[in-house]
Design an enzyme around this catalytic site. Sequence first.
Site, mmCIF file in Angstrom:
data_model
loop_
_atom_site.group_PDB
_atom_site.id
_atom_site.type_symbol
_atom_site.label_atom_id
_atom_site.label_comp_id
_atom_site.label_asym_id
_atom_site.label_seq_id
_atom_site.Cartn_x
_atom_site.Cartn_y
_atom_site.Cartn_z
ATOM 1 N N LYS A 234 0.860 -1.199 0.000
ATOM 2 C CA LYS A 234 0.000 0.000 0.000
ATOM 3 C C LYS A 234 0.882 1.230 0.000
ATOM 4 O O LYS A 234 2.006 1.193 0.499
ATOM 5 C CB LYS A 234 -0.875 0.030 1.265
ATOM 6 N N GLY B 173 -20.271 7.201 2.209
ATOM 7 C CA GLY B 173 -19.131 7.416 1.313
ATOM 8 C C GLY B 173 -19.634 7.480 -0.115
ATOM 9 O O GLY B 173 -20.395 6.607 -0.552
ATOM 10 N N TYR B 174 -19.236 8.503 -0.841
ATOM 11 C CA TYR B 174 -19.731 8.640 -2.214
ATOM 12 C C TYR B 174 -18.577 8.927 -3.171
ATOM 13 O O TYR B 174 -18.673 9.726 -4.088
ATOM 14 C CB TYR B 174 -20.822 9.726 -2.288
ATOM 15 N N GLY B 175 -17.457 8.244 -2.934
ATOM 16 C CA GLY B 175 -16.344 8.298 -3.882
ATOM 17 C C GLY B 175 -16.603 7.264 -4.973
ATOM 18 O O GLY B 175 -17.766 6.918 -5.245
ATOM 19 N N ASN B 176 -15.548 6.762 -5.561
ATOM 20 C CA ASN B 176 -15.714 5.776 -6.635
ATOM 21 C C ASN B 176 -16.542 4.581 -6.155
ATOM 22 O O ASN B 176 -17.482 4.151 -6.828
ATOM 23 C CB ASN B 176 -14.330 5.316 -7.117
ATOM 24 N N GLY C 279 -18.578 4.068 -3.289
ATOM 25 C CA GLY C 279 -19.945 4.328 -2.826
ATOM 26 C C GLY C 279 -20.879 4.715 -3.961
ATOM 27 O O GLY C 279 -22.028 4.253 -4.037
HETATM 28 N N1 GLU Z 1 -7.245 0.171 -3.481
HETATM 29 C C1 GLU Z 1 -8.005 -1.021 -3.722
HETATM 30 C C2 GLU Z 1 -8.076 -1.878 -2.488
HETATM 31 O O1 GLU Z 1 -7.958 -1.406 -1.368
HETATM 32 C C3 GLU Z 1 -7.510 -1.772 -4.935
HETATM 33 C C4 GLU Z 1 -6.082 -2.198 -4.876
HETATM 34 C C5 GLU Z 1 -5.535 -2.695 -6.203
HETATM 35 O O2 GLU Z 1 -6.273 -2.752 -7.156
HETATM 36 O O3 GLU Z 1 -4.353 -3.009 -6.211
HETATM 37 O O4 GLU Z 1 -8.346 -3.044 -2.552
#
Ligand code: GLU
Length: 416
Positions: free
Chosen positions: A106, A218-221, A223
Amino acid sequence: MSENLNPFAIAQAQLDEAAAILQLDEAMHQFLREPMREFHFTIPVRLDDGTTRSFRGFRVQYNDARGPGKGGIRFHPDETIDTVRALAAWMTWKTAVSDIPLGGAKGGVICDPREMSPGELERLSRGYMRRIAPYIGPTRDVPAPDVHTNPQIMAWMLDEYETLVNHHEPGVITGKPLALGGSQGRTPATAMGGLFTIRNAAELLDMSLNGTSCAIQGYGNVGSWAHRLGTEKFGLKVVAVSDEFGGIYNPHGLDPQVVSDHLWRTGKVADCPETENIANAELLELDVDILIPAAIENQLTANNAHKIRAKIVAELANGPTTPEADAILQDKGIYIIPDFLCNAGGVIVSYFEGVQNGYQYYWEEEMVNERLDRKISTAFEAVHNMAQNRQVPARVAAYLVAVTRVAEAVRLRGWV
Ligand code: GLU
């Protein structure tokens, strides 16, 4: 005593519980409790007013025993190394429970993207990539979007990477725009995968989804797609949604098109026509059948868990429920679809994106969704069977499945 809300302490405590049940040997347990590798750096960015500001950035490669690291990059003012560590740990369990050949990683930058111009965001994104480029790649670690990052940001990062290495390498990052090697179905994938798990949970509980009431925080991608696809493809009646500024409610259901048009015009969901404004806290406590936290961590806590009335809590966010809240919801008999199972659709389709980049042949959306359904439903079933066999809640079962798989890979490699 107040709750410990440090996400990494929570992630470690969750692992500890699974390790105890699995009687994991001590050396393996200690190894899995910490990230394998982490990078901390400073990114100087020239702002539009001519001054320069330095931003702190992180990339944590938690575990890559099962394959290259995988996980998004968040741009968030409250980012800390411990949130990134927790999210990287959860990615490790997410890719394992999904049975895709990837590890967990991450990234994050402490910044407030809402206060930055497109030019500043581009320079920050390119600067981030310059810092991590030596340590990533399709066979090492593959970033993707997360909170406040999007396909355009992935495109800038891809371009920066390809400029540095001087060749095309679309598989270095996922969640790209279609024109640069993105996959059909990637943008709605987290929501779509979550809806497949909700469908599976509803079957177990003998519940129909048609006309079933639902609230989304949550209303991002994630939500906003859960609202649209939940309504259009699964017949849910979404009565309330919210973003960080507040929520809206209509007992007869909210039209996703009306809400997204309003959001586009005003930058928030509040004051949307034909709805009543409600506070974010009220949304969580509504009398609905399905509650979908799709924002950030630590939203369902010891303070509000006893007021939750939903039958299913589908965790589309990462880490939305604290351990104390989790225990309260369990006691109330609420069915929780745990985060790293419920929201695995994003990384599953990211994996498909990487596969397509590798052989330069692209699938149709129907095929992506069919394969996503199969993958996430197989994971759902594995978790359900484990929960039945061990008589544990789905979250613990998800850990048991995932930790067993990661530990096996670590052992086979001879690391521990
Ligand atoms: N950010 C997304 C997650 O938390 C997708 C991660 C990804 O596609 O590598 O699962």
